[in-house]
Design a protein around this motif. Structure first.
Motif, PDB file in Angstrom:
ATOM      1  N   LEU A 132       0.828  -1.203   0.000  1.00 31.87           N
ATOM      2  CA  LEU A 132       0.000   0.000   0.000  1.00 31.87           C
ATOM      3  C   LEU A 132       0.858   1.246   0.000  1.00 31.87           C
ATOM      4  O   LEU A 132       1.946   1.279   0.555  1.00 31.87           O
ATOM      5  CB  LEU A 132      -0.903   0.044   1.241  1.00 31.87           C
ATOM      6  CG  LEU A 132      -2.010  -0.990   1.374  1.00 31.87           C
ATOM      7  CD1 LEU A 132      -2.688  -0.852   2.727  1.00 31.87           C
ATOM      8  CD2 LEU A 132      -3.030  -0.814   0.245  1.00 31.87           C
ATOM      9  N   ARG A 133       0.309   2.301  -0.605  1.00 27.07           N
ATOM     10  CA  ARG A 133       0.914   3.623  -0.535  1.00 27.07           C
ATOM     11  C   ARG A 133      -0.226   4.630  -0.660  1.00 27.07           C
ATOM     12  O   ARG A 133      -1.002   4.591  -1.604  1.00 27.07           O
ATOM     13  CB  ARG A 133       1.928   3.826  -1.660  1.00 27.07           C
ATOM     14  CG  ARG A 133       2.466   5.232  -1.796  1.00 27.07           C
ATOM     15  CD  ARG A 133       3.331   5.653  -0.613  1.00 27.07           C
ATOM     16  NE  ARG A 133       4.610   4.953  -0.598  1.00 27.07           N
ATOM     17  CZ  ARG A 133       5.577   5.242   0.257  1.00 27.07           C
ATOM     18  NH1 ARG A 133       5.399   6.198   1.162  1.00 27.07           N
ATOM     19  NH2 ARG A 133       6.714   4.554   0.258  1.00 27.07           N
ATOM     20  N   ARG A 134      -0.329   5.523   0.336  1.00 28.97           N
ATOM     21  CA  ARG A 134      -1.366   6.547   0.341  1.00 28.97           C
ATOM     22  C   ARG A 134      -2.763   5.940   0.230  1.00 28.97           C
ATOM     23  O   ARG A 134      -3.656   6.489  -0.420  1.00 28.97           O
ATOM     24  CB  ARG A 134      -1.128   7.564  -0.778  1.00 28.97           C
ATOM     25  CG  ARG A 134       0.147   8.367  -0.572  1.00 28.97           C
ATOM     26  CD  ARG A 134       0.441   9.337  -1.697  1.00 28.97           C
ATOM     27  NE  ARG A 134       1.606  10.161  -1.371  1.00 28.97           N
ATOM     28  CZ  ARG A 134       2.173  11.029  -2.198  1.00 28.97           C
ATOM     29  NH1 ARG A 134       1.694  11.182  -3.421  1.00 28.97           N
ATOM     30  NH2 ARG A 134       3.214  11.740  -1.813  1.00 28.97           N
ATOM     31  N   GLY A 135      -2.934   4.795   0.875  1.00 33.72           N
ATOM     32  CA  GLY A 135      -4.238   4.160   0.908  1.00 33.72           C
ATOM     33  C   GLY A 135      -4.621   3.430  -0.355  1.00 33.72           C
ATOM     34  O   GLY A 135      -5.714   2.857  -0.446  1.00 33.72           O
ATOM     35  N   ALA A 136      -3.732   3.407  -1.337  1.00 30.04           N
ATOM     36  CA  ALA A 136      -4.008   2.724  -2.606  1.00 30.04           C
ATOM     37  C   ALA A 136      -2.972   1.628  -2.815  1.00 30.04           C
ATOM     38  O   ALA A 136      -1.901   1.658  -2.220  1.00 30.04           O
ATOM     39  CB  ALA A 136      -3.948   3.725  -3.764  1.00 30.04           C
ATOM     40  N   PRO A 137      -3.283   0.635  -3.664  1.00 25.19           N
ATOM     41  CA  PRO A 137      -2.271  -0.379  -3.972  1.00 25.19           C
ATOM     42  C   PRO A 137      -1.023   0.278  -4.537  1.00 25.19           C
ATOM     43  O   PRO A 137      -1.111   1.181  -5.371  1.00 25.19           O
ATOM     44  CB  PRO A 137      -2.965  -1.255  -5.022  1.00 25.19           C
ATOM     45  CG  PRO A 137      -4.418  -1.023  -4.822  1.00 25.19           C
ATOM     46  CD  PRO A 137      -4.555   0.395  -4.376  1.00 25.19           C
ATOM     47  N   THR A 168      -5.190   4.764   8.389  1.00 28.72           N
ATOM     48  CA  THR A 168      -4.780   6.130   8.713  1.00 28.72           C
ATOM     49  C   THR A 168      -3.615   6.584   7.855  1.00 28.72           C
ATOM     50  O   THR A 168      -3.598   7.695   7.322  1.00 28.72           O
ATOM     51  CB  THR A 168      -4.371   6.226  10.203  1.00 28.72           C
ATOM     52  OG1 THR A 168      -5.468   5.817  11.003  1.00 28.72           O
ATOM     53  CG2 THR A 168      -3.969   7.655  10.564  1.00 28.72           C
ATOM     54  N   THR A 169      -2.597   5.729   7.709  1.00 31.45           N
ATOM     55  CA  THR A 169      -1.370   6.124   7.020  1.00 31.45           C
ATOM     56  C   THR A 169      -1.323   5.714   5.559  1.00 31.45           C
ATOM     57  O   THR A 169      -0.517   6.237   4.799  1.00 31.45           O
ATOM     58  CB  THR A 169      -0.148   5.497   7.720  1.00 31.45           C
ATOM     59  OG1 THR A 169      -0.240   4.074   7.612  1.00 31.45           O
ATOM     60  CG2 THR A 169      -0.099   5.904   9.183  1.00 31.45           C
ATOM     61  N   GLY A 170      -2.165   4.776   5.154  1.00 30.56           N
ATOM     62  CA  GLY A 170      -2.091   4.265   3.791  1.00 30.56           C
ATOM     63  C   GLY A 170      -0.939   3.304   3.584  1.00 30.56           C
ATOM     64  O   GLY A 170      -0.608   2.944   2.458  1.00 30.56           O
TER      65      GLY A 170
END
Length: 368
Positions: free
Chosen positions: A101-106, A230-232
């Motif tokens: 994950l990164r910024r709440g996205a894959p 919260t953090t992605g």
């Protein structure tokens, strides 16, 4: 509110917020300026959002120089370039960390694979370089030196630490290189491109590097205390990849000094022998670190670095006035117009000083 930061700067907000909106629009254009095949991976992380800390700092320090240049195209392009460079490093980081994950996205590599993610990051570095090339040779040199430090910091984190090197000091230098350097040049660009003066450039650059270290130390805490929603990011990603962040380094330091408690010894034993690819095992060791004193010590370190960054600003107003006088002398401005320009510079310097202090506190307070 400026960007995602609740900065209380109403007298500057009307100037900075529209510029940040332009930076955001330009950023999204630049990351999707190829074709239907290339655009999805290159625009993936920019479209997912972000704090935009680096362009905010560029726009903030631009207020320290010529007011007419502060809202010019060069400053906006510098803000886009530093954010592009930052986003590019995230593509590469996620490949190395195998982060899902990164910024709440894959993360990009989970969607398109490692090779495409690396190349997408490389494309963004190239586009950032094109923007910087239009800013002049001084900006190009600053950008190239910064990118070298980013890569060296990542290499020093990845390769074995040299024998006899203090682990904590080594890690702090890694943070200064891979995080502090880009935040530092973001601050410097704003002052550089508005001719705020070399003394002003040096002050804001030093502030940026120190607050970058503080920011990353705060992130070391947040990685253990927050959840993915919260953090992605998946909590404990660095632990899983065998990267010792500051809380773990403090455990190892205490162990070497014969001062580590039983709880800390248990954590280190788990890290050295357990299968951290197992989500339950990782979650358990993260939970143990959350309640260990090394977490509080890491927060205290972040606060100290933020305090040092703020202390660097002590000479800011004087440096800004000196730079303003140099510009006025060069253009022959005298009399009431000169006094008005100096008074305006003095007011803007005080406002930006206050804003940079708020910026520093916000970056570390989120780890409280």
């Amino acid at each position: 509110m400026i960007g995602t930061l609740p900065l209380s700067l109403p007298q500057l907000e009307d100037r900075i917020v529209p510029e940040l909106e332009t930076v955001e629009t330009r950023l999204l254009e630049v990351v999707s300026s190829a074709d239907a095949t290339i655009n999805p991976p290159t625009s993936h992380l920019a479209a997912a959002g972000g704090k935009r800390l680096r362009p905010v700092l560029t726009l903030l320090t631009a207020q320290l120089g010529d007011p007419e240049l502060a809202t010019g195209e060069q400053v906006r392009d510098a803000g886009v370039a530093v954010e592009l460079t930052h986003i590019a490093t995230l593509y590469h980081d996620d490949v190395m960390d195998e982060a899902p994950l990164r910024r709440g996205a894959p993360s990009a590599q989970t969607v398109w694979g490692n090779s495409a993610a690396i190349l997408a990051g490389d494309v963004l570095v190239a586009r950032a370089s094109q923007l910087v090339a239009a800013l002049g040779p001084q900006a190009v040199l600053a950008h190239s030196k910064t990118f070298e430090r980013l890569c060296m910091g990542q290499l020093h984190e990845t390769l074995p630490r040299p024998a006899g090197t203090d682990p904590v000091a080594h890690y702090l230098q890694v943070l200064a290189d891979k995080t502090g350097s880009l935040i530092a040049v973001s601050a410097r660009y704003g002052a550089m491109l508005t001719r705020a003066g070399e003394a002003t450039e040096a002050i804001v650059e030093a502030f940026g590097e120190k607050i970058g270290v503080a920011f990353q130390l705060a992130d070391d805490c947040i990685d253990l205390t927050s959840d993915a929603a919260t953090t992605g990011k998946t909590p404990g990603t660095d632990l899983r990849e065998g990267v010792d962040t500051m809380p773990v380094l403090l455990l190892r330091q205490a162990l070497a000094a014969g001062e580590l408690d039983a709880a800390g010894q248990s954590i280190l034993a788990t890290l050295s022998s357990a299968d951290l690819s197992d989500d339950a095992v990782l979650s358990d060791v993260v939970a143990q670190l959350r309640v260990h004193p090394v977490l509080s010590r890491t927060r205290e370190m972040a606060t100290r670095w933020a305090d040092q960054a703020i202390a660097v600003l002590n000479g800011l107003e004087e440096a800004v006035l000196a730079g303003t006088k140099d510009r006025l002398d060069a253009t022959g401005v005298t009399g009431p117009a000169r006094e008005s320009a100096l008074a305006d510079a003095r007011e803007r310097a005080a406002l930006v000083h206050d804003g940079m202090e708020q910026f520093a506190h916000l970056l570390v307070d989120r780890a409280a």
